[in-house]
Design an enzyme around this catalytic site. Structure first.
Site, PDB file in Angstrom:
ATOM      1  N   CYS A 201     -33.178 -55.975  46.974  1.00 36.01           N
ATOM      2  CA  CYS A 201     -32.120 -55.756  45.979  1.00 36.01           C
ATOM      3  C   CYS A 201     -32.643 -54.700  45.026  1.00 36.01           C
ATOM      4  O   CYS A 201     -33.523 -54.979  44.220  1.00 36.01           O
ATOM      5  CB  CYS A 201     -31.790 -57.053  45.235  1.00 36.01           C
ATOM      6  SG  CYS A 201     -30.637 -56.796  43.857  1.00 36.01           S
TER       7      CYS A 201
ATOM      8  N   CYS B  42     -31.255 -55.390  41.065  1.00 42.33           N
ATOM      9  CA  CYS B  42     -31.810 -56.502  40.277  1.00 42.33           C
ATOM     10  C   CYS B  42     -32.748 -57.268  41.199  1.00 42.33           C
ATOM     11  O   CYS B  42     -33.764 -56.708  41.608  1.00 42.33           O
ATOM     12  CB  CYS B  42     -30.718 -57.345  39.636  1.00 42.33           C
ATOM     13  SG  CYS B  42     -29.301 -57.745  40.654  1.00 42.33           S
ATOM     14  N   SER B  43     -32.433 -58.502  41.511  1.00 43.09           N
ATOM     15  CA  SER B  43     -33.316 -59.252  42.412  1.00 43.09           C
ATOM     16  C   SER B  43     -32.528 -60.292  43.191  1.00 43.09           C
ATOM     17  O   SER B  43     -32.993 -61.414  43.371  1.00 43.09           O
ATOM     18  CB  SER B  43     -34.427 -59.946  41.623  1.00 43.09           C
ATOM     19  OG  SER B  43     -35.133 -59.040  40.835  1.00 43.09           O
ATOM     20  N   CYS B  44     -31.332 -59.935  43.653  1.00 43.89           N
ATOM     21  CA  CYS B  44     -30.476 -60.893  44.354  1.00 43.89           C
ATOM     22  C   CYS B  44     -31.228 -61.501  45.536  1.00 43.89           C
ATOM     23  O   CYS B  44     -31.876 -60.781  46.311  1.00 43.89           O
ATOM     24  CB  CYS B  44     -29.213 -60.210  44.858  1.00 43.89           C
ATOM     25  SG  CYS B  44     -28.159 -59.598  43.530  1.00 43.89           S
TER      26      CYS B  44
END
Lengths: 211, 96, 114
Positions: free
Chosen positions: A116, A119-121
């Protein structure tokens, strides 16, 4: 405080010392404040918060491994996992909440890997919290542009002719890789297969090694 | 909901730089790819991020790009690809 | 680009393709406060409450500033964003939160906060 374990006063006092973390930063305190105030206002209950923590703690790579091992041994389940991942993992009690699970299958021709960049999905309800490196600047920056170099850092070198397909998780889907079943596992039970599957293979930075 | 594109369609990502919360990565703006899947319709994050209700829901596609298109100096195999979820209002027909 | 459209620079969170070093594969087990932030933030956006959206939280994180983005821990960013939204939306007031923070610090025997 006394260090004598036979000291009755010590035992007595211990009962009244709150068990807390060694250090609490400002935002840890702010979380407590916001939570307490919202509970007092009836926005949610302490019990609902406790349930949330329990669900968080129950998630982890073992749940993904169950789905993978089942897909390896049950063609109909594999079909449903690939066509509607969220529904397929609901059978294990996993609720993807506001996101959807999208499972991508590794084949002899295509190797999938997840990142991702914005962000950090990550499919937390299924795989638990992501590893630190998944959230890191270096992984997020580089995986999409030089996937083969990053894979090599994880010890993964793919044969010639295999397409590397990066999935940049930008919106509603949360991705899991369905790794290839390794050679030499024809006689293994589903439970034994589950034990072979690891988190990094479901992110796609490694493959499932042969036993 | 009517989807404007179908699987297999060639599309180009808008090369726009609007303010606000954008879920179309910078590196893929202006690049062309092929619709690999249509995954449903979801609240528009650009509106939802700024207090709106995100409605109407926007069709969301998974678009596949050749890495050599995403990165002209790509060092890996020419077959390599990147799949990205992109909302319909960021896509135009290629050569349309 | 259309005439008059504002040209906005690339967001500092939008990392895809930027030069960066090797991936540090060391990991830490989440601390209890990190889990609590995750669960609280999940409740704030859930279907039952809908007090905020995931998009608002991300937007708020992206609005904290580049220095904050690069120096704060992951769950500090989450909590800072959730706090901003809780205040902006009038769900809680600054006085309520400050008062409760002081009370919690006293309760836990911690020094006064920043």
């Amino acid at each position: 405080m006394s260090t004598n374990v036979d000291d009755h006063d010590h035992d007595h006092a211990r009962t009244f010392v709150p068990d807390e973390e060694d250090s609490l930063g400002q935002y840890a305190i702010v979380e407590m404040a916001v939570r307490e105030l919202l509970i007092e206002k009836g926005v949610f209950s302490a019990d609902e918060f406790r349930q949330g923590l329990e669900v968080f703690d129950k998630a982890g790579p073992h749940l993904g491994a169950r789905a993978v091992a089942r897909a390896w041994t049950d063609p109909a389940y594999k079909e449903s996992l690939l066509s509607d991942g969220s529904a397929a993992v609901k059978e294990f009690g996993v609720d993807m909440n506001l996101t959807e699970l999208y499972v991508v299958e590794n084949t002899p021709r295509v190797h999938n890997v997840i990142v991702c960049t914005l962000c950090s999905c990550y499919p937390k309800p299924l795989l638990g919290a992501p590893p630190d490196w998944y959230k890191s600047r270096n992984y997020r920056s580089r995986m999409v542009r030089e996937p083969r170099a990053v894979l090599a850092e994880f010890g993964t070198t793919l044969p010639d002719g295999v397409e590397v397909r990066v999935h940049d998780s930008t919106a509603t889907m949360r991705y899991m890789v369905l790794p290839m079943r390794p050679e030499g596992t024809a006689d293994l039970t589903r439970e034994q297969l589950e034990a072979l599957v690891n988190r990094d293979a479901m992110i796609g930075v490694t493959v499932v090694p042969a036993p | 909901m009517t989807a404007r594109f179908a699987v297999g369609d060639r599309v180009r990502v808008d090369d726009r730089t609007p303010p606000g919360h954008i879920r179309t990565p910078w590196y893929i703006r202006g690049k062309s790819g092929v619709v690999a899947d249509m995954v449903g319709a979801f609240a528009d994050p650009e509106d939802s991020a700024r207090g709106g209700d995100g409605l109407p829901e926007r069709p969301l596609y998974r678009v596949r790009f050749r890495q050599t298109v995403a990165w002209p100096d790509y060092a890996g195999d020419g077959r390599d690809t990147v799949d990205i979820e992109i909302f319909e209002h960021w896509l135009e027909p290629e050569s349309g | 680009m259309a005439d008059g459209e504002e040209k906005t620079p690339r967001g500092y969170h939008d990392l895809g393709g930027l030069p960066a070093g090797p991936v540090d594969r060391s990991e830490h087990v989440l601390e209890p406060w990190e889990k609590r932030v995750d669960v609280l933030c999940g409740i704030l956006v859930d279907r039952k409450r809908r007090l905020m959206t995931i998009d608002e939280r991300r937007d708020a994180i992206e609005g904290l500033g580049e220095d904050a983005y690069n120096s704060m821990k992951y769950y500090e960013l989450w909590m800072a964003a959730a706090l901003k939204l809780v205040l902006d939306k009038g769900i809680l007031t600054r006085d309520e939160i400050d008062g409760r923070v002081d009370e919690i610090r006293a309760r836990l025997g911690l020094e006064a906060g920043p």
